[in-house]
Design a protein around this motif. Sequence first.
Motif, mmCIF file in Angstrom:
data_model
loop_
_atom_site.group_PDB
_atom_site.id
_atom_site.type_symbol
_atom_site.label_atom_id
_atom_site.label_comp_id
_atom_site.label_asym_id
_atom_site.label_seq_id
_atom_site.Cartn_x
_atom_site.Cartn_y
_atom_site.Cartn_z
ATOM 1 N N CYS A 1 14.208 -7.037 -8.726
ATOM 2 C CA CYS A 1 12.870 -6.566 -9.116
ATOM 3 C C CYS A 1 12.809 -6.549 -10.644
ATOM 4 C CB CYS A 1 12.599 -5.170 -8.563
ATOM 5 S SG CYS A 1 12.746 -5.030 -6.778
ATOM 6 N N THR B 1 11.550 -2.187 -2.451
ATOM 7 C CA THR B 1 12.303 -3.156 -3.252
ATOM 8 C C THR B 1 12.398 -4.497 -2.542
ATOM 9 O OG1 THR B 1 14.346 -2.219 -2.327
ATOM 10 C CG2 THR B 1 13.655 -1.441 -4.490
ATOM 11 N N TRP C 1 3.525 -2.630 -10.434
ATOM 12 C CA TRP C 1 4.786 -2.121 -9.912
ATOM 13 C C TRP C 1 5.836 -2.000 -10.992
ATOM 14 C CZ3 TRP C 1 5.023 0.067 -5.303
ATOM 15 C CH2 TRP C 1 3.986 -0.202 -4.404
ATOM 16 N N LEU D 1 10.143 -3.837 -12.291
ATOM 17 C CA LEU D 1 10.292 -2.399 -12.088
ATOM 18 C C LEU D 1 11.115 -1.778 -13.213
ATOM 19 C CD1 LEU D 1 9.570 -0.131 -10.175
ATOM 20 C CD2 LEU D 1 11.684 -0.578 -8.928
ATOM 21 N N CYS E 1 17.301 -3.350 -9.254
ATOM 22 C CA CYS E 1 16.473 -3.075 -10.435
ATOM 23 C C CYS E 1 17.292 -3.162 -11.719
ATOM 24 C CB CYS E 1 15.816 -1.695 -10.323
ATOM 25 S SG CYS E 1 14.939 -1.423 -8.778
#
Length: 495
Positions: free
Chosen positions: A189, A178, A158, A192, A215
């Motif tokens: 995350c 997410t 991922w 990512l 992210c």
Amino acid sequence: MEVRLLRLLLLPWKATLSSVLLMQLCNTHFSMASMLEVSQERFVRRDSDLSMRTLSTPSPALIFPPNSPGFQNGRGSSTSSSSVTGETVAMVHSPPPTRLTHPLIRLASKHQKEQAHIDRLPDHSMIQIFSFLPTNQLCRCARVCRRWYNLAWDPRLWRTIRLTGETINVDRALKVLTRRLCQDTPNVCLMLETVIVSGCRRLTDRGLYTIAQCCPELRRLEVSGCYNISNEAVFDVVSLCPNLEHLDVSGCSKVTCISLTREASIKLSPLHGKQISIRYLDMTDCFVLEDEGLHTIAAHCTQLTHLYLRRCVRITDEGLRYLMIYCTSIKELSVSDCRFVSDFGMREIAKLESRLRYLSIAHCGRITDVGIRYIAKYCSKLRYLNARGCEGITDHGVEYLAKNCTKLKSLDIGKCPLVSDTGLEFLALNCFNLKRLSLKSCESITGQGLQIVAANCFDLQMLNVQDCEVSVDALRFVKRHCKRCIIEHTNPAFF
């Protein structure tokens, strides 16, 4: 004798009786197998219904369109969600059951497991296979069994989320994905790094805000063709994702600037300089981008090395002046179809000097030999130049270019009616590394000029002479001397 005769008479009946018993045994076996399959199907259906009602724990996202041909007749498909019709949504499911409790179902499951050869592969091999799957297919794999569920959500798979399709509900899909990826690290995350949702027209500011919030390690974002996003959403992403280096907002007609939010600007220390780490920026077809917006972009994105402003029709020479003040490391620049860019803009671009390797000024009708001379004089390491449709360029401009940019590998001077065989001769005698040459619709080009090019540029790989008055003999000469060259032409006699 009578006993032997009786045995002979009963032998056919014995064989018949054995056959009947065998058939009954087979029928009984098939009936048992059918009962097992029905029982297992009912159990799985009941468990699936239960899983749809139990959503108290984080669960994987299954991204697929209803009535998708990829799941008809129980078979999967490798087609992406963009190739099907209907709305694509993100559905939530709980993990597959750990085990089956009914003894008959356990027996059937054990028999099926023995037949699944893919289960014999080790985890690292399965993860390697899963790494080639797009996001929606990876989510489908997570529903197969408990082992696949755990493997499909391995953090190493991922680093990238890729969603495509005009009908996909991207905002919801990003929210569910997410949320699942934040299970081990709440609200963040960390793995990512890339999000590609190009062509997803239903993406809105809400989806980009989800990315910005969850992210922080994002390095690449592509939202080309998503015309519903605005400046505020882009500001959130670049402010909350400090490592973002690659941003593609081409076709996002509402985006007029790239900058930090006011809150982010206040929090930054004076040493930071309120700058953004973006190096690659594509704003093609951002029609409302003006010089003032380009000024803001240049002031905040001083590390830019690749900038594409194709069809940003409101950009003028003044905007390029702002750009050259702040962004002195640009290697690739495109201002194609920016009709207000003239020779003065070329003078500003020439300040990049030897750092400039790629320049596209196609259909900039105000550029003449003067602008080409600026580029040729200062940008000696130029490798690619697209000047198609610049009708003010003549053989003199091509001469300056050929004598100063001797490492030129690709040149497009199509639709330049004032370029003739004389200009081609300068190219052939100076640019020996030329690999791609486009002369489409150059009315003054003849076969003699092509022969000079072919005799000197042996590495030529592509030649476009469509709509040019070139003889078949000249084309054959080119093919004979440049054997790897692909010739694009409109002469039906040459094949």
